[in-house]
Enzyme design. Structure first.
Site, PDB file in Angstrom:
ATOM      1  N   GLU A  19      -2.237  -6.972   7.462  1.00 32.17           N
ATOM      2  CA  GLU A  19      -0.906  -6.818   8.026  1.00 32.17           C
ATOM      3  C   GLU A  19      -0.738  -7.684   9.272  1.00 32.17           C
ATOM      4  O   GLU A  19      -1.717  -8.096   9.912  1.00 32.17           O
ATOM      5  CB  GLU A  19      -0.665  -5.342   8.367  1.00 32.17           C
ATOM      6  N   HIS A  46       0.820  -1.209   0.000  1.00 31.06           N
ATOM      7  CA  HIS A  46       0.000   0.000   0.000  1.00 31.06           C
ATOM      8  C   HIS A  46       0.856   1.263   0.000  1.00 31.06           C
ATOM      9  O   HIS A  46       2.050   1.234   0.339  1.00 31.06           O
ATOM     10  CB  HIS A  46      -0.934   0.009   1.212  1.00 31.06           C
TER      11      HIS A  46
END
Length: 265
Positions: A91, A13
């Site tokens: 994550e 990202h």
């Protein structure tokens, strides 16, 4: 035995304020992209705009979703494609360290007599737990790929795929092209995830799946931190067996590429 090869492209990202300030986000801090992060997402979207992705899987955390949305908006072929939000791509959880400075994590690790990279804060995920999540994702992905695409490809060949999935890859001879490794590969999969997660995925490919590395690339380079909107690509060859899909071969094309970003990045 029928075999089928597809590409798997990872993108981390774009930058968030927490990235900029070196604060841990993990899963509990669900932030949006910073202005720089949006610019990075636009840049990687432009870099990948000519690739006809067959499937797009995205961590369901906002920083990954926002990055994937920008990538698809910039894509020549996939602007209307629906992404799949996949919690398995989230994550690594950093427990009590989430929202705190990375130096705090180092201090916790030092106090425990461990390296920061291997240390698990209270309430956080171990690296083995993250690896297990990635293995579960690969198992689901492999089944989908073979179920949806392999029956349309020729036996023992990846030259042809189902209509609308072939890579639009012009004859580009320059290095660091977004099309590297895609010639003749019928199906392209995009995954948008996170830095610690991508590093664990790379480690699994090398240590567990015996992934072949590009010439001159060391394992340490493959396992180096992925920059915001860094791009990595693997070619995976599957075989269908009675017990399900089996990975026959894995090859790394490149990792952590950031050619799309300004030199200062």
């Amino acid at each position: 035995m029928k075999m089928f090869t597809f590409s798997l492209t990872f993108v981390r990202h774009g930058e968030t304020r927490y990235n900029r300030e070196k604060l841990l986000q993990g899963q509990g801090v669900d932030t949006h992209l910073s202005e720089t992060g949006i610019q990075q997402a636009e840049a990687v979207g432009q870099y990948l705009k000519g690739i006809m992705f067959s499937k797009v899987f995205v961590s369901n955390l906002q920083r990954a979703v926002q990055t994937a949305e920008v990538i698809l908006q910039n894509n020549t072929h996939c602007s209307g494609m629906e992404m799949v939000l996949e919690p398995l791509l989230r994550e690594r959880g950093f427990g009590v360290a989430e929202g705190r400075h990375k130096e705090d994590l180092k201090n916790m690790a030092n106090a425990a007599g461990q390296s920061c990279r291997d240390y698990t804060p209270p309430g956080g995920e171990t690296l083995d737990q993250v690896r297990l999540r990635f293995k579960k994702f690969l198992k689901l992905l492999f089944k989908q790929i073979l179920d949806e695409y392999a029956s349309s490809a020729q036996d023992g060949s990846a030259e042809e795929g189902p209509p609308g999935t072939a890579a639009v890859a012009p004859d580009i001879s320059s290095n660091n092209s977004a099309f590297d490794g895609l010639q003749g590969v019928p199906v392209q999969v995009l995954v948008v995830s996170h830095g610690a997660y991508i590093r664990v995925a790379h480690k699994h490919f090398v240590e567990d799946l015996m992934c072949a590395l590009p010439a001159g690339v060391k394992v340490s380079q493959l396992l180096s931190p992925c920059p915001n909107t860094g791009v990595s690509r693997f070619l995976l060859t599957l075989s269908q067996t009675e017990s399900g899909p089996v990975l026959s071969a894995a090859r790394c094309i490149f990792t952590n590429r950031k050619d799309h970003l300004p030199a200062a990045e």
